[in-house]
Design a protein around this motif. Structure first.
Motif, PDB file in Angstrom:
ATOM      1  N   ALA A 116      -1.821  24.386 -10.214  1.00 42.67           N
ATOM      2  CA  ALA A 116      -0.966  24.526 -11.389  1.00 42.67           C
ATOM      3  C   ALA A 116      -1.019  23.290 -12.276  1.00 42.67           C
ATOM      4  CB  ALA A 116       0.476  24.804 -10.956  1.00 42.67           C
ATOM      5  N   ILE A 117      -1.159  22.119 -11.658  1.00 40.47           N
ATOM      6  CA  ILE A 117      -1.305  20.866 -12.413  1.00 40.47           C
ATOM      7  C   ILE A 117      -2.499  20.094 -11.864  1.00 40.47           C
ATOM      8  CG2 ILE A 117       1.175  20.744 -12.883  1.00 40.47           C
ATOM      9  CD1 ILE A 117       1.374  18.536 -10.752  1.00 40.47           C
ATOM     10  N   ASP A 118      -2.931  19.064 -12.606  1.00 36.64           N
ATOM     11  CA  ASP A 118      -4.070  18.265 -12.162  1.00 36.64           C
ATOM     12  C   ASP A 118      -3.809  17.658 -10.785  1.00 36.64           C
ATOM     13  OD1 ASP A 118      -5.792  18.681 -14.297  1.00 36.64           O
ATOM     14  OD2 ASP A 118      -4.950  17.022 -15.467  1.00 36.64           O
ATOM     15  N   GLY A 119      -4.877  17.607  -9.993  1.00 37.54           N
ATOM     16  CA  GLY A 119      -4.771  17.147  -8.628  1.00 37.54           C
ATOM     17  C   GLY A 119      -5.150  15.701  -8.416  1.00 37.54           C
ATOM     18  N   VAL A 120      -5.651  15.399  -7.221  1.00 39.95           N
ATOM     19  CA  VAL A 120      -5.741  14.016  -6.742  1.00 39.95           C
ATOM     20  C   VAL A 120      -7.161  13.525  -6.488  1.00 39.95           C
ATOM     21  CG1 VAL A 120      -3.423  14.076  -5.769  1.00 39.95           C
ATOM     22  CG2 VAL A 120      -5.366  14.791  -4.345  1.00 39.95           C
ATOM     23  N   LEU A 121      -8.171  14.287  -6.877  1.00 40.37           N
ATOM     24  CA  LEU A 121      -9.543  13.799  -6.724  1.00 40.37           C
ATOM     25  C   LEU A 121      -9.881  12.874  -7.885  1.00 40.37           C
ATOM     26  CD1 LEU A 121     -11.278  16.871  -5.141  1.00 40.37           C
ATOM     27  CD2 LEU A 121     -11.384  14.514  -4.265  1.00 40.37           C
ATOM     28  N   THR A 122      -9.232  11.730  -7.842  1.00 42.26           N
ATOM     29  CA  THR A 122      -9.298  10.712  -8.883  1.00 42.26           C
ATOM     30  C   THR A 122      -9.066   9.363  -8.226  1.00 42.26           C
ATOM     31  OG1 THR A 122      -8.291   9.962 -10.951  1.00 42.26           O
ATOM     32  CG2 THR A 122      -6.827  11.033  -9.389  1.00 42.26           C
ATOM     33  N   GLU A 123      -9.540   8.306  -8.849  1.00 43.13           N
ATOM     34  CA  GLU A 123      -9.362   6.973  -8.255  1.00 43.13           C
ATOM     35  C   GLU A 123      -7.931   6.461  -8.382  1.00 43.13           C
ATOM     36  OE1 GLU A 123     -13.650   4.807  -8.712  1.00 43.13           O
ATOM     37  OE2 GLU A 123     -12.538   5.176 -10.587  1.00 43.13           O
ATOM     38  N   TYR A 124      -7.237   6.858  -9.443  1.00 47.74           N
ATOM     39  CA  TYR A 124      -5.852   6.437  -9.669  1.00 47.74           C
ATOM     40  C   TYR A 124      -5.052   7.650 -10.130  1.00 47.74           C
ATOM     41  CZ  TYR A 124      -7.923   1.804  -9.515  1.00 47.74           C
ATOM     42  OH  TYR A 124      -8.604   0.690  -9.109  1.00 47.74           O
ATOM     43  N   LYS A 125      -3.834   7.774  -9.603  1.00 46.36           N
ATOM     44  CA  LYS A 125      -3.026   8.950  -9.917  1.00 46.36           C
ATOM     45  C   LYS A 125      -1.599   8.543 -10.268  1.00 46.36           C
ATOM     46  CE  LYS A 125      -2.011  13.353 -10.127  1.00 46.36           C
ATOM     47  NZ  LYS A 125      -2.569  14.196 -11.202  1.00 46.36           N
ATOM     48  N   VAL A 126      -1.125   9.026 -11.406  1.00 47.00           N
ATOM     49  CA  VAL A 126       0.276   8.842 -11.800  1.00 47.00           C
ATOM     50  C   VAL A 126       1.093   9.967 -11.182  1.00 47.00           C
ATOM     51  CG1 VAL A 126       1.903   8.829 -13.720  1.00 47.00           C
ATOM     52  CG2 VAL A 126      -0.310   7.659 -13.948  1.00 47.00           C
ATOM     53  N   LEU A 127       2.189   9.582 -10.498  1.00 42.06           N
ATOM     54  CA  LEU A 127       3.014  10.562  -9.804  1.00 42.06           C
ATOM     55  C   LEU A 127       4.493  10.249  -9.995  1.00 42.06           C
ATOM     56  CD1 LEU A 127       0.983  10.553  -6.491  1.00 42.06           C
ATOM     57  CD2 LEU A 127       1.339  12.605  -7.895  1.00 42.06           C
ATOM     58  N   PRO A 128       5.344  11.269  -9.964  1.00 43.75           N
ATOM     59  CA  PRO A 128       6.777  10.978  -9.977  1.00 43.75           C
ATOM     60  C   PRO A 128       7.186  10.325  -8.656  1.00 43.75           C
ATOM     61  CG  PRO A 128       6.397  13.326  -9.652  1.00 43.75           C
ATOM     62  CD  PRO A 128       5.058  12.712  -9.955  1.00 43.75           C
ATOM     63  N   ALA A 129       8.024   9.319  -8.731  1.00 40.09           N
ATOM     64  CA  ALA A 129       8.429   8.599  -7.519  1.00 40.09           C
ATOM     65  C   ALA A 129       9.097   9.523  -6.517  1.00 40.09           C
ATOM     66  CB  ALA A 129       9.358   7.442  -7.889  1.00 40.09           C
ATOM     67  N   HIS A 130       9.784  10.564  -7.014  1.00 41.44           N
ATOM     68  CA  HIS A 130      10.501  11.446  -6.091  1.00 41.44           C
ATOM     69  C   HIS A 130       9.573  12.309  -5.246  1.00 41.44           C
ATOM     70  CE1 HIS A 130      10.497  14.141  -9.831  1.00 41.44           C
ATOM     71  NE2 HIS A 130       9.750  14.790  -8.956  1.00 41.44           N
ATOM     72  N   ALA A 131       8.264  12.340  -5.566  1.00 43.81           N
ATOM     73  CA  ALA A 131       7.312  13.153  -4.799  1.00 43.81           C
ATOM     74  C   ALA A 131       6.753  12.421  -3.589  1.00 43.81           C
ATOM     75  CB  ALA A 131       6.153  13.576  -5.705  1.00 43.81           C
ATOM     76  N   LEU A 132       7.026  11.127  -3.467  1.00 43.09           N
ATOM     77  CA  LEU A 132       6.338  10.306  -2.483  1.00 43.09           C
ATOM     78  C   LEU A 132       7.015  10.288  -1.121  1.00 43.09           C
ATOM     79  CD1 LEU A 132       5.485   7.178  -4.672  1.00 43.09           C
ATOM     80  CD2 LEU A 132       4.111   9.255  -4.306  1.00 43.09           C
ATOM     81  N   VAL A 133       6.181  10.171  -0.083  1.00 46.72           N
ATOM     82  CA  VAL A 133       6.660   9.892   1.274  1.00 46.72           C
ATOM     83  C   VAL A 133       5.834   8.741   1.837  1.00 46.72           C
ATOM     84  CG1 VAL A 133       7.383  12.275   1.702  1.00 46.72           C
ATOM     85  CG2 VAL A 133       5.097  11.541   2.388  1.00 46.72           C
ATOM     86  N   ARG A 134       6.433   7.986   2.730  1.00 45.41           N
ATOM     87  CA  ARG A 134       5.723   6.860   3.342  1.00 45.41           C
ATOM     88  C   ARG A 134       4.765   7.345   4.424  1.00 45.41           C
ATOM     89  NH1 ARG A 134      10.648   4.929   1.706  1.00 45.41           N
ATOM     90  NH2 ARG A 134      10.515   2.967   0.527  1.00 45.41           N
ATOM     91  N   VAL A 135       3.624   6.680   4.511  1.00 46.70           N
ATOM     92  CA  VAL A 135       2.626   6.998   5.526  1.00 46.70           C
ATOM     93  C   VAL A 135       3.088   6.443   6.870  1.00 46.70           C
ATOM     94  CG1 VAL A 135       0.270   6.470   6.282  1.00 46.70           C
ATOM     95  CG2 VAL A 135       0.703   7.081   3.888  1.00 46.70           C
ATOM     96  N   PRO A 136       3.039   7.233   7.958  1.00 48.32           N
ATOM     97  CA  PRO A 136       3.349   6.687   9.282  1.00 48.32           C
ATOM     98  C   PRO A 136       2.501   5.456   9.589  1.00 48.32           C
ATOM     99  CG  PRO A 136       3.223   9.080   9.378  1.00 48.32           C
ATOM    100  CD  PRO A 136       2.767   8.681   7.996  1.00 48.32           C
ATOM    101  N   GLU A 137       3.124   4.438  10.160  1.00 50.15           N
ATOM    102  CA  GLU A 137       2.480   3.133  10.300  1.00 50.15           C
ATOM    103  C   GLU A 137       1.199   3.172  11.113  1.00 50.15           C
ATOM    104  OE1 GLU A 137       5.174   0.189  11.723  1.00 50.15           O
ATOM    105  OE2 GLU A 137       6.560   0.375  10.024  1.00 50.15           O
ATOM    106  N   HIS A 138       1.101   4.071  12.084  1.00 50.66           N
ATOM    107  CA  HIS A 138      -0.068   4.063  12.977  1.00 50.66           C
ATOM    108  C   HIS A 138      -1.274   4.802  12.392  1.00 50.66           C
ATOM    109  CE1 HIS A 138       1.638   8.014  13.908  1.00 50.66           C
ATOM    110  NE2 HIS A 138       0.514   8.340  14.509  1.00 50.66           N
ATOM    111  N   LEU A 139      -1.112   5.402  11.225  1.00 46.69           N
ATOM    112  CA  LEU A 139      -2.197   6.194  10.637  1.00 46.69           C
ATOM    113  C   LEU A 139      -2.966   5.411   9.579  1.00 46.69           C
ATOM    114  CD1 LEU A 139      -0.599   9.738  10.139  1.00 46.69           C
ATOM    115  CD2 LEU A 139      -1.844   8.839  12.112  1.00 46.69           C
ATOM    116  N   SER A 140      -4.279   5.661   9.517  1.00 46.97           N
ATOM    117  CA  SER A 140      -5.114   5.122   8.446  1.00 46.97           C
ATOM    118  C   SER A 140      -4.898   5.959   7.188  1.00 46.97           C
ATOM    119  CB  SER A 140      -6.588   5.193   8.852  1.00 46.97           C
ATOM    120  OG  SER A 140      -7.015   6.548   8.953  1.00 46.97           O
ATOM    121  N   TYR A 141      -5.412   5.484   6.057  1.00 46.11           N
ATOM    122  CA  TYR A 141      -5.343   6.272   4.827  1.00 46.11           C
ATOM    123  C   TYR A 141      -6.066   7.617   5.016  1.00 46.11           C
ATOM    124  CZ  TYR A 141      -3.601   2.404   1.913  1.00 46.11           C
ATOM    125  OH  TYR A 141      -2.837   1.409   1.342  1.00 46.11           O
ATOM    126  N   GLU A 142      -7.215   7.587   5.683  1.00 45.87           N
ATOM    127  CA  GLU A 142      -7.984   8.819   5.868  1.00 45.87           C
ATOM    128  C   GLU A 142      -7.191   9.830   6.704  1.00 45.87           C
ATOM    129  OE1 GLU A 142     -10.474   5.596   4.614  1.00 45.87           O
ATOM    130  OE2 GLU A 142      -9.219   5.734   6.417  1.00 45.87           O
TER     131      GLU A 142
END
Length: 352
Positions: A116-142
């Motif tokens: 419905a909207i542009d996705g994330v296959l981009t080097e930099y992405k602008v996002l609303p702060a309310h959409a974010l969640v923190r990555v679990p500490e033991h996980l890599s980005y991949e």
């Protein structure tokens, strides 16, 4: 860190196949007060990405989209009114950026990334702060990039109506992204899991991940009867139904009375004549066993946060089948289309 002004991103100017994926340079929009700029480190692919590229996605799809829905990255800039976040934090975005809690609505569905909207296959992405969640500490980005769709779908499915309990039996169809996460999350919750697949090699992986029973549906075409035998005639409490019309009747046959079939996919023969299955008996079969049939569209940000607490508690690690570089995205799509993978296919976007 110098804030970049441009980004490389993929677009789909035509949607008759992923051969149309085109890498272009584009300006980064100026941040609104409630937005953040995320440096994308990794993106995972879905079956959905293939049908978006073909123009066969059955829901809302914008023209010439940036594809991709699942990312993990780091915050490199904050809008003026953003609170609760700081530079350098590792984050994922929820699949639908405005689906914060509760059931999805038409309005929140319209904020689904990569459709419905542009996705994330981009080097930099602008996002609303309310959409974010923190990555679990033991996980890599991949690893974290596999969570927003596949993991959250599996979790929301099992943690929804008729919530999974320790000791329940779960039938998981296949070994794709959602199926593998459903297996891992069900095992982590104390359930007994049965997995079906057409590949003995894939079933060996499922056993290593905790599957209690595995069935090759090529060699055992009446897999529903085998599931009933394994459950001593009772049937399973939950079916993770990814096949669609071609597997649905068998799922009804092997679910217990009052059990739940979770409709989360339609990959079995979706675009072939095999999909033309006579389902006229289905309503009566469902009624006769008091079967609950439900579906969900991924999950809310609140569910995402809830899932991450479980992932952190049991130190669950996502299964990544293969990594591809950002510049080799078409190869990654081709590999996804072959459907030989177990778990997730991930694109490494950032080099550092």
């Amino acid at each position: 860190m110098t804030i970049p002004q441009t980004t490389r991103e993929y677009r789909l100017p035509k949607v008759d196949g992923f051969h149309n994926l085109t890498l272009v340079e584009a300006p980064i929009p100026k941040l609104k007060s409630n937005q953040v700029l995320v440096k994308v480190h990794a993106v995972s692919l879905q079956y959905r990405d293939l049908i978006v590229a073909k123009g066969e996605f059955p829901f809302m799809q914008k023209k010439n989209p940036v594809p991709g829905s699942d990312m993990a990255g780091e915050i490199i800039a904050l809008g003026a009114d953003v609170t609760g976040w700081k530079l350098g934090e590792r984050v994922c975005s929820n699949f639908a950026t405005d689906h914060l809690f509760g059931d999805i609505t038409e309005e929140t569905k319209a904020t689904s990334l990569g459709g419905a909207i542009d996705g994330v296959l981009t080097e930099y992405k602008v996002l609303p702060a309310h959409a974010l969640v923190r990555v679990p500490e033991h996980l890599s980005y991949e690893e974290a990039a596999t969570l927003p769709c596949a993991a959250l779908t599996g979790y929301s499915t099992l943690a929804g109506t008729n919530t999974l309990k320790g000791g329940d039996t779960v039938l998981v169809q296949g070994t794709g992204g959602v199926s593998i996460f459903a297996l891992q999350l069900a095992v982590a919750s104390g359930a007994l899991v049965i997995v079906i697949s057409s590949s003995d090699k894939k079933l060996e992986v499922a056993k290593k991940l905790g599957a209690h029973h595995v069935i090759n549906y090529k060699t055992v075409p009446d897999w529903d009867a085998e599931v009933l035998k394994l459950t001593k005639g009772r049937g399973v409490d939950h079916v993770i139904e990814v096949g669609g019309p071609h597997t649905l009747l068998k799922s009804v046959n092997c679910v217990r009375y009052g059990g739940t079939i979770h409709i989360i996919g339609f990959i079995a023969g979706q675009y072939s004549q095999e999909a033309q299955v006579d389902l006229s008996r289905l309503p009566l079969l469902i009624l006769g066993k008091a079967v609950q049939m439900r579906s969900n569209l991924i999950g809310s940000r609140t569910k995402f946060e809830e899932m991450n607490r479980l992932i952190s508690a049991v130190k669950l690690r996502p299964v990544i089948d293969k990594l591809f570089d950002f510049e080799n995205l078409r190869d990654a799509y081709e590999y996804q289309a072959q459907q030989q993978h177990v778990g997730k296919i991930v694109i490494k976007v950032s080099k550092d």
